[in-house]
Design a protein around this motif. Structure first.
Motif, PDB file in Angstrom:
ATOM      1  N   UNK A 156       5.055   2.718  11.769  1.00  0.00           N
ATOM      2  CA  UNK A 156       3.796   3.332  12.175  1.00  0.00           C
ATOM      3  C   UNK A 156       2.641   2.806  11.327  1.00  0.00           C
ATOM      4  N   UNK A 157       1.557   2.483  11.996  1.00  0.00           N
ATOM      5  CA  UNK A 157       0.305   2.049  11.355  1.00  0.00           C
ATOM      6  C   UNK A 157       0.501   0.861  10.419  1.00  0.00           C
ATOM      7  N   UNK A 158       1.498   0.041  10.690  1.00  0.00           N
ATOM      8  CA  UNK A 158       1.713  -1.187   9.924  1.00  0.00           C
ATOM      9  C   UNK A 158       2.023  -2.314  10.899  1.00  0.00           C
ATOM     10  N   UNK A 159       1.187  -3.331  10.910  1.00  0.00           N
ATOM     11  CA  UNK A 159       1.394  -4.439  11.835  1.00  0.00           C
ATOM     12  C   UNK A 159       2.591  -5.268  11.414  1.00  0.00           C
ATOM     13  N   UNK A 160       3.112  -6.037  12.360  1.00  0.00           N
ATOM     14  CA  UNK A 160       4.260  -6.898  12.062  1.00  0.00           C
ATOM     15  C   UNK A 160       3.897  -7.924  10.991  1.00  0.00           C
ATOM     16  N   UNK A 161       2.665  -8.447  11.040  1.00  0.00           N
ATOM     17  CA  UNK A 161       2.264  -9.450  10.048  1.00  0.00           C
ATOM     18  C   UNK A 161       2.137  -8.833   8.656  1.00  0.00           C
ATOM     19  N   UNK A 162       1.627  -7.588   8.590  1.00  0.00           N
ATOM     20  CA  UNK A 162       1.503  -6.922   7.297  1.00  0.00           C
ATOM     21  C   UNK A 162       2.877  -6.634   6.708  1.00  0.00           C
ATOM     22  N   UNK A 163       3.809  -6.197   7.555  1.00  0.00           N
ATOM     23  CA  UNK A 163       5.166  -5.937   7.076  1.00  0.00           C
ATOM     24  C   UNK A 163       5.820  -7.223   6.595  1.00  0.00           C
ATOM     25  N   UNK A 164       5.619  -8.310   7.335  1.00  0.00           N
ATOM     26  CA  UNK A 164       6.198  -9.585   6.925  1.00  0.00           C
ATOM     27  C   UNK A 164       5.640 -10.023   5.572  1.00  0.00           C
ATOM     28  N   UNK A 165       4.353  -9.792   5.361  1.00  0.00           N
ATOM     29  CA  UNK A 165       3.731 -10.206   4.090  1.00  0.00           C
ATOM     30  C   UNK A 165       4.375  -9.471   2.920  1.00  0.00           C
ATOM     31  N   UNK A 214       0.829  -1.198   0.000  1.00  0.00           N
ATOM     32  CA  UNK A 214       0.000   0.000   0.000  1.00  0.00           C
ATOM     33  C   UNK A 214       0.867   1.253   0.000  1.00  0.00           C
ATOM     34  N   UNK A 215       0.253   2.356  -0.347  1.00  0.00           N
ATOM     35  CA  UNK A 215       0.987   3.622  -0.367  1.00  0.00           C
ATOM     36  C   UNK A 215       1.433   4.002   1.039  1.00  0.00           C
ATOM     37  N   UNK A 216       0.590   3.734   2.021  1.00  0.00           N
ATOM     38  CA  UNK A 216       0.961   4.043   3.412  1.00  0.00           C
ATOM     39  C   UNK A 216       2.178   3.238   3.832  1.00  0.00           C
ATOM     40  N   UNK A 217       2.205   1.959   3.461  1.00  0.00           N
ATOM     41  CA  UNK A 217       3.365   1.128   3.796  1.00  0.00           C
ATOM     42  C   UNK A 217       4.618   1.625   3.084  1.00  0.00           C
ATOM     43  N   UNK A 218       4.480   2.062   1.843  1.00  0.00           N
ATOM     44  CA  UNK A 218       5.639   2.588   1.112  1.00  0.00           C
ATOM     45  C   UNK A 218       6.204   3.824   1.801  1.00  0.00           C
ATOM     46  N   UNK A 268      11.467  -5.258  12.551  1.00  0.00           N
ATOM     47  CA  UNK A 268      11.973  -3.889  12.456  1.00  0.00           C
ATOM     48  C   UNK A 268      11.750  -3.192  13.786  1.00  0.00           C
ATOM     49  N   UNK A 269      12.798  -2.571  14.299  1.00  0.00           N
ATOM     50  CA  UNK A 269      12.712  -1.875  15.587  1.00  0.00           C
ATOM     51  C   UNK A 269      13.121  -0.413  15.415  1.00  0.00           C
TER      52      UNK A 269
END
Length: 355
Positions: free
Chosen positions: A287-296, A257-261, A282-283
């Protein structure tokens, strides 16, 4: 956006395009400055849409004529070579039709030297309480759209025409109209007063971006071609897509998503390759991105990167844990059991057929 009489002239399309993508406006300004040329793009799907749009427009014209209304059609005089003179002649013809009190003015033209507008229809409204400069009537704008719902871009476009119409007839119309497509289409009427404040704010932003006080046009622009919905109908889409590919832009990651980018770029992760090699977790967390969404999205980038390096198409199956049942209604498991003679037929049809 074009040069007429040596000066920039803008249209409703330019304003809508600016709100969709400021990079588009920067590119068009570069063209006006002689720094770039507009790409010539042939798109059969857009040609289909254009033809259907013209048919829809003609159907509504026939409906108005069938109601017994008098119709005046405004046409640009092709014998006039000077574009400014051509537009001024059409605008004058439009004003004469309004002064004469025609019921319907088809393809009404407005031109004030800086903005041009071509409203599909002007509809006469008899209202002694809201007279125009010509008498106890005024005109409202109606535009035909193939969409089945009123879109913000359509309303904004009509607001440009309303603004120019108001300057000509001396009074702001109370309503604007959108003639929708599809079997459930028809006329949708909206209050002008509900939208003009937003239009004026958007117009002020646009004027600041293109006016004399704006930074000089450059090519390539300082802005970046972030992918947006407007790319589907933009003549610059091939140029912008190549720029993103050259930059290995994060938008190349499927499903991101654009927010994730934006969150990843803020952490210095600006390319597909960088994301595909990003160590997790990631530490601190994005912001506003869950660990599972980032992993995906990281895993998606990883497998695309592996395929790129191997010059091959890679995929991985998501399988249940050992001992867990396969969900029969998800993914490939939703297919029927294979049998001899199976045939898979993928047919592309006309996306605008029927309704």
């Amino acid at each position: 956006m074009q040069l007429i009489d040596g000066s920039p002239v803008y249209s409703a399309t330019d304003l809508v395009g600016y709100l969709e993508c400021e990079h588009l406006t920067a590119l068009e300004r570069a063209v006006l400055a002689g720094l770039a040329e507009r790409p010539h793009v042939t798109d059969p799907e857009l040609d289909v849409l254009r033809r259907r749009g013209e048919q829809h427009e003609r159907r509504y014209l026939a409906e108005l004529t069938g109601e017994g209304r008098s119709v005046v059609e405004i046409t640009l005089d092709g014998s006039i070579e000077d574009r400014g003179e051509q537009l001024r002649a059409a605008a004058a013809e439009t004003e004469r039709a309004m002064a004469a009190g025609s019921d319907v003015i088809y393809q009404a033209t407005f031109f004030d030297g800086t903005w041009r507008g071509h409203a599909d229809f002007l509809l006469r409204v008899n209202d002694p309480d809201r007279p125009s400069q010509w008498g106890p009537y005024h005109y409202e704008v109606a535009d035909t759209k193939l969409a089945r719902h009123v879109k913000a871009s359509a309303v904004l476009q009509i607001c440009v025409y309303v603004d120019m119409l108001t300057a000509v007839q001396g009074i702001e119309p109370a309503a604007l109209h959108v003639v929708l497509g599809g079997s459930a289409g028809g006329l949708r009427t909206l209050r002008v007063a509900d939208y003009m404040a937003y239009y004026r704010a958007a117009r002020a932003r646009f004027d600041a971006a293109v006016g004399p006080e704006a930074p000089a046009a450059v090519y390539p622009p300082a802005s970046y071609p972030e992918p947006v919905d407007h790319c589907d109908v933009c003549r610059w889409r091939v140029v912008c897509a190549q720029r993103r590919r050259d930059d290995d832009h994060l938008s190349l990651v499927a499903g991101i998503s654009r927010r994730q980018r934006r969150a990843l770029v803020d952490r210095g992760v600006a390319t597909l390759e960088a994301l595909g090699e990003l160590p997790l977790p990631v530490t601190p967390p994005l912001e506003r991105t869950s660990a599972s969404a980032l992993e995906r999205v990281r895993e998606q980038a990883r497998i695309q990167l592996e395929g790129r390096r191997a010059r091959d198409h890679r995929y991985e199956l998501f399988l249940p844990a050992p001992g867990e049942p396969v969900p029969v209604d998800l993914g490939l498991a939703a297919l029927p059991e294979p049998s001899p003679g199976d045939l898979f037929f993928d047919i592309e049809g006309d996306p605008y057929a029927g309704d």
